[in-house]
Design a protein around this motif. Structure first.
Motif, short mmCIF file in Angstrom:
data_model
loop_
_atom_site.label_atom_id
_atom_site.label_comp_id
_atom_site.label_asym_id
_atom_site.label_seq_id
_atom_site.Cartn_x
_atom_site.Cartn_y
_atom_site.Cartn_z
N THR A 120 42.04 42.84 63.67
CA THR A 120 41.61 42.23 62.41
C THR A 120 40.78 43.22 61.59
OG1 THR A 120 41.60 40.02 63.39
CG2 THR A 120 40.30 40.33 61.40
N GLN A 121 39.90 43.96 62.27
CA GLN A 121 39.08 44.93 61.56
C GLN A 121 39.92 46.08 61.01
OE1 GLN A 121 36.20 45.06 65.04
NE2 GLN A 121 34.82 45.59 63.36
N LEU A 122 40.91 46.52 61.78
CA LEU A 122 41.76 47.62 61.31
C LEU A 122 42.62 47.18 60.13
CD1 LEU A 122 42.75 49.15 64.76
CD2 LEU A 122 41.37 50.26 62.98
N GLN A 123 43.09 45.94 60.16
CA GLN A 123 43.84 45.42 59.02
C GLN A 123 42.95 45.38 57.78
OE1 GLN A 123 47.07 44.69 58.69
NE2 GLN A 123 46.70 44.20 56.53
N HIS A 124 41.71 44.95 57.96
CA HIS A 124 40.77 44.94 56.83
C HIS A 124 40.51 46.36 56.33
CE1 HIS A 124 37.42 43.86 54.25
NE2 HIS A 124 36.70 44.78 54.85
N ALA A 125 40.43 47.31 57.26
CA ALA A 125 40.23 48.71 56.86
C ALA A 125 41.36 49.17 55.95
CB ALA A 125 40.13 49.60 58.10
N ARG A 126 42.59 48.85 56.33
CA ARG A 126 43.73 49.26 55.51
C ARG A 126 43.68 48.61 54.13
NH1 ARG A 126 49.24 49.02 58.52
NH2 ARG A 126 48.92 46.77 58.40
N GLU A 127 43.34 47.34 54.09
CA GLU A 127 43.26 46.64 52.81
C GLU A 127 42.15 47.22 51.93
OE1 GLU A 127 42.72 42.67 54.09
OE2 GLU A 127 44.84 42.35 54.65
N ALA A 128 41.03 47.57 52.56
CA ALA A 128 39.92 48.15 51.79
C ALA A 128 40.31 49.51 51.22
CB ALA A 128 38.68 48.27 52.68
N VAL A 129 41.02 50.31 52.00
CA VAL A 129 41.47 51.62 51.52
C VAL A 129 42.46 51.45 50.37
CG1 VAL A 129 42.79 53.67 52.14
CG2 VAL A 129 40.99 52.84 53.66
N GLU A 130 43.39 50.51 50.52
CA GLU A 130 44.36 50.27 49.45
C GLU A 130 43.68 49.82 48.17
OE1 GLU A 130 47.02 47.48 51.19
OE2 GLU A 130 48.09 48.98 52.40
N ALA A 131 42.70 48.93 48.28
CA ALA A 131 41.98 48.46 47.09
C ALA A 131 41.21 49.60 46.43
CB ALA A 131 41.03 47.33 47.48
N HIS A 132 40.59 50.44 47.25
CA HIS A 132 39.86 51.59 46.71
C HIS A 132 40.81 52.56 46.01
CE1 HIS A 132 38.18 55.74 47.12
NE2 HIS A 132 37.08 55.14 46.70
N THR A 133 41.97 52.78 46.63
CA THR A 133 42.96 53.69 46.03
C THR A 133 43.45 53.15 44.69
OG1 THR A 133 43.67 54.45 48.21
CG2 THR A 133 45.20 54.79 46.38
N GLU A 134 43.73 51.86 44.62
CA GLU A 134 44.18 51.26 43.37
C GLU A 134 43.11 51.40 42.29
OE1 GLU A 134 47.04 50.05 42.53
OE2 GLU A 134 48.03 50.16 44.48
N ALA A 135 41.86 51.12 42.65
CA ALA A 135 40.78 51.22 41.66
C ALA A 135 40.58 52.65 41.20
CB ALA A 135 39.49 50.66 42.26
N PHE A 136 40.64 53.60 42.14
CA PHE A 136 40.47 55.01 41.80
C PHE A 136 41.61 55.47 40.89
CE2 PHE A 136 39.72 59.46 43.87
CZ PHE A 136 39.21 59.93 42.66
N ASP A 137 42.83 55.05 41.21
CA ASP A 137 43.98 55.44 40.40
C ASP A 137 43.86 54.89 38.98
OD1 ASP A 137 46.75 56.60 40.23
OD2 ASP A 137 47.22 54.52 39.77
N ALA A 138 43.45 53.63 38.86
CA ALA A 138 43.29 53.04 37.53
C ALA A 138 42.23 53.79 36.73
CB ALA A 138 42.91 51.56 37.66
N HIS A 139 41.15 54.17 37.40
CA HIS A 139 40.09 54.94 36.73
C HIS A 139 40.62 56.29 36.26
CE1 HIS A 139 36.10 56.59 35.92
NE2 HIS A 139 36.45 57.64 36.65
N LEU A 140 41.38 56.97 37.13
CA LEU A 140 41.93 58.27 36.74
C LEU A 140 42.90 58.14 35.57
CD1 LEU A 140 42.69 60.13 40.10
CD2 LEU A 140 40.99 60.73 38.39
N GLN A 141 43.78 57.15 35.62
CA GLN A 141 44.76 57.00 34.55
C GLN A 141 44.07 56.78 33.21
OE1 GLN A 141 47.85 57.79 35.13
NE2 GLN A 141 47.33 57.97 37.30
N ALA A 142 43.02 55.96 33.20
CA ALA A 142 42.29 55.72 31.96
C ALA A 142 41.55 56.96 31.49
CB ALA A 142 41.31 54.55 32.16
N SER A 143 40.97 57.70 32.43
CA SER A 143 40.16 58.86 32.07
C SER A 143 41.01 60.04 31.62
CB SER A 143 39.29 59.27 33.26
OG SER A 143 38.45 58.22 33.67
N LEU A 144 42.25 60.11 32.11
CA LEU A 144 43.09 61.29 31.86
C LEU A 144 44.08 61.08 30.73
CD1 LEU A 144 43.87 62.26 35.56
CD2 LEU A 144 42.14 63.26 34.06
N ALA A 145 44.04 59.93 30.07
CA ALA A 145 45.03 59.66 29.03
C ALA A 145 45.01 60.73 27.95
CB ALA A 145 44.78 58.28 28.43
#
Length: 431
Positions: free
Chosen positions: A159-184
């Motif tokens: 359960t903890q490892l599944q949460h780890a994967r979900e947390a990493v995916e959420a962080h990656t999505e947020a980071f990517d959205a930030h980069l896309q907006a900043s690099l336009a």
């Protein structure tokens, strides 16, 4: 009173018997019996780390957090290299509301073993509860790097490892959205040819993908840049080849109308050979080819059946590498078929696709970049980068495939490639 060897052996045997009985009682859910037996072990061996640890667990379950911590400190003193004791101490400290004590126990645990998964997960969870989600995501990312494949995750940590994967995916999505907006703005100033490079750079920076490097099955020429797709405009023969597409397609169709004569499975391992990722396609007509050149040798009967295609290939300076190139073929990918990720033989050559029949739903990936085939428009790529192909359509996809030299090699280097592969072949050929 000093104990003799016989007395010591008897006491050791008594302790061992009590330890075994305590474990059996705990496994059977007889907690009171287990605690009583552990207390007897402690009476005989006051510094017995397993007894101290187990009694601490019993105290914790009763809500006696102070007593549990005292026992865990004694267990840690008896077994200072056991990270589980400190891991459990962090849980007790959390229940006590001692944030500083919890953090220190986690850090002390990881000092003993920086790769102790429960400790790493506790560190990430602590950071997450403190609102430090970005720092937590970085620790979770490290957790996933050192954890076994999902099929082998420990049940207690799943359960903890599944949460780890979900947390990493959420962080990656947020980071990517930030980069896309900043690099336009900066992206708009790029030349079109450079946009793919910086899209991949952003993907690597967020952790969504890793860099793709050349990985040749045979000859790897070092210091050549790993370029996925080359610009068609850099090859003088492209326009004439593309203009010949209708004639080449007609010859393909004529060959197909005679049945499967000349076509054979592209993947054809012998019995007993490891097939790796090719198990589903081994000896399968779902990926078949009609060879025109094979391993540097012309397939005359097939070339004679396709004279216009043969002339088009003659007009191209195909790569000539001893025992390897040129290759040329019609490659047929059946509907709903996937060619899994793989690598080519050498980055001294590039692979060319001239798409002849492309139904909807066909895609191609080389490294990070994904393309769709367009009939009559060549793709030129380095196949030593990981690549894969899909036909998710309802009709076969057919491309003409052949090899050309990597244009980043000089004529003298092309000669060096030929000399090196010839020498290697000669050395490895048995008399």
């Amino acid at each position: 009173m000093r104990r003799g060897p016989k007395d010591t052996a008897q006491m050791t045997a008594q302790v061992d018997a009590l330890v075994q009985a305590a474990g059996q009682a705990a496994n059977a859910g007889r907690w009171q019996d287990a605690e009583r037996l552990w207390s007897q072990v402690r009476t005989l061996a006051p510094d017995h780390p397993q007894a101290l640890y187990s009694l601490a667990i019993h105290a914790f379950q009763r809500g006696d957090f102070t007593g549990a911590m005292e026992l865990l400190k004694a267990a840690n003193a008896a077994a200072p290299d056991d990270p589980l004791i400190l891991m459990t101490a962090s849980v007790v400290q959390r229940e006590r509301g001692d944030i500083d004590g919890e953090w220190q126990a986690i850090i002390d645990c990881l000092v003993i073993d920086p790769y102790f998964l429960p400790g790493m997960l506790s560190k990430a969870g602590f950071l997450e509860r403190q609102g430090r989600t970005k720092a937590a995501a970085n620790v979770y990312r490290d957790v996933l790097k050192v954890s076994p494949p999902e099929a082998h995750w420990p049940d207690a940590l799943r359960t903890q490892l599944q949460h780890a994967r979900e947390a990493v995916e959420a962080h990656t999505e947020a980071f990517d959205a930030h980069l896309q907006a900043s690099l336009a703005g900066p992206r708009a100033a790029l030349e079109i040819a450079a946009t793919g490079r910086w899209a991949e750079a952003a993907s690597i920076l967020t952790g969504r993908t890793q860099p793709y490097w050349s990985n040749a099955n045979q000859l790897s020429v070092p210091r050549l840049p790993p370029v996925p797709f080359f610009d068609r405009a850099d090859f003088s023969w492209v326009a004439d080849l593309e203009a010949a597409t209708p004639a080449i397609r007609d010859e393909l169709r004529a060959v197909q109308q005679t049945g499967q004569d000349g076509f054979s499975p592209y993947i054809a391992y012998n019995p007993g050979e490891p097939v790796n990722q090719w198990a589903d396609l081994n000896h399968s007509d779902r990926w078949s080819s009609f060879p025109l050149w094979r391993g540097g040798v012309p397939v005359r009967e097939n070339l004679d059946r396709c004279p216009r295609t043969a002339r088009a290939l003659e007009a191209v300076k195909m790569a000539r590498i001893s025992g390897l190139c040129p290759n040329a073929m019609f490659s047929v990918l059946a509907p709903h078929t996937w060619i899994p990720p793989h690598h080519g033989e050498t980055n001294a050559r590039l692979v060319v696709h001239l798409p002849l029949i492309v139904p909807p739903g066909c895609t191609y990936r080389v490294g990070y970049e994904r393309r769709t085939w367009t009939e009559g428009e060549v793709l030129i790529f380095d196949d030593t980068l990981e690549h894969e192909a899909r036909n998710d359509g309802d009709e076969p996809r057919v491309v003409l495939i052949f090899d050309v030299w990597n244009p980043l090699l000089s004529a003298a280097e092309q000669d060096m490639v030929q000399a090196m592969t010839t020498a290697a072949r000669d050395f490895n050929t048995e008399a």
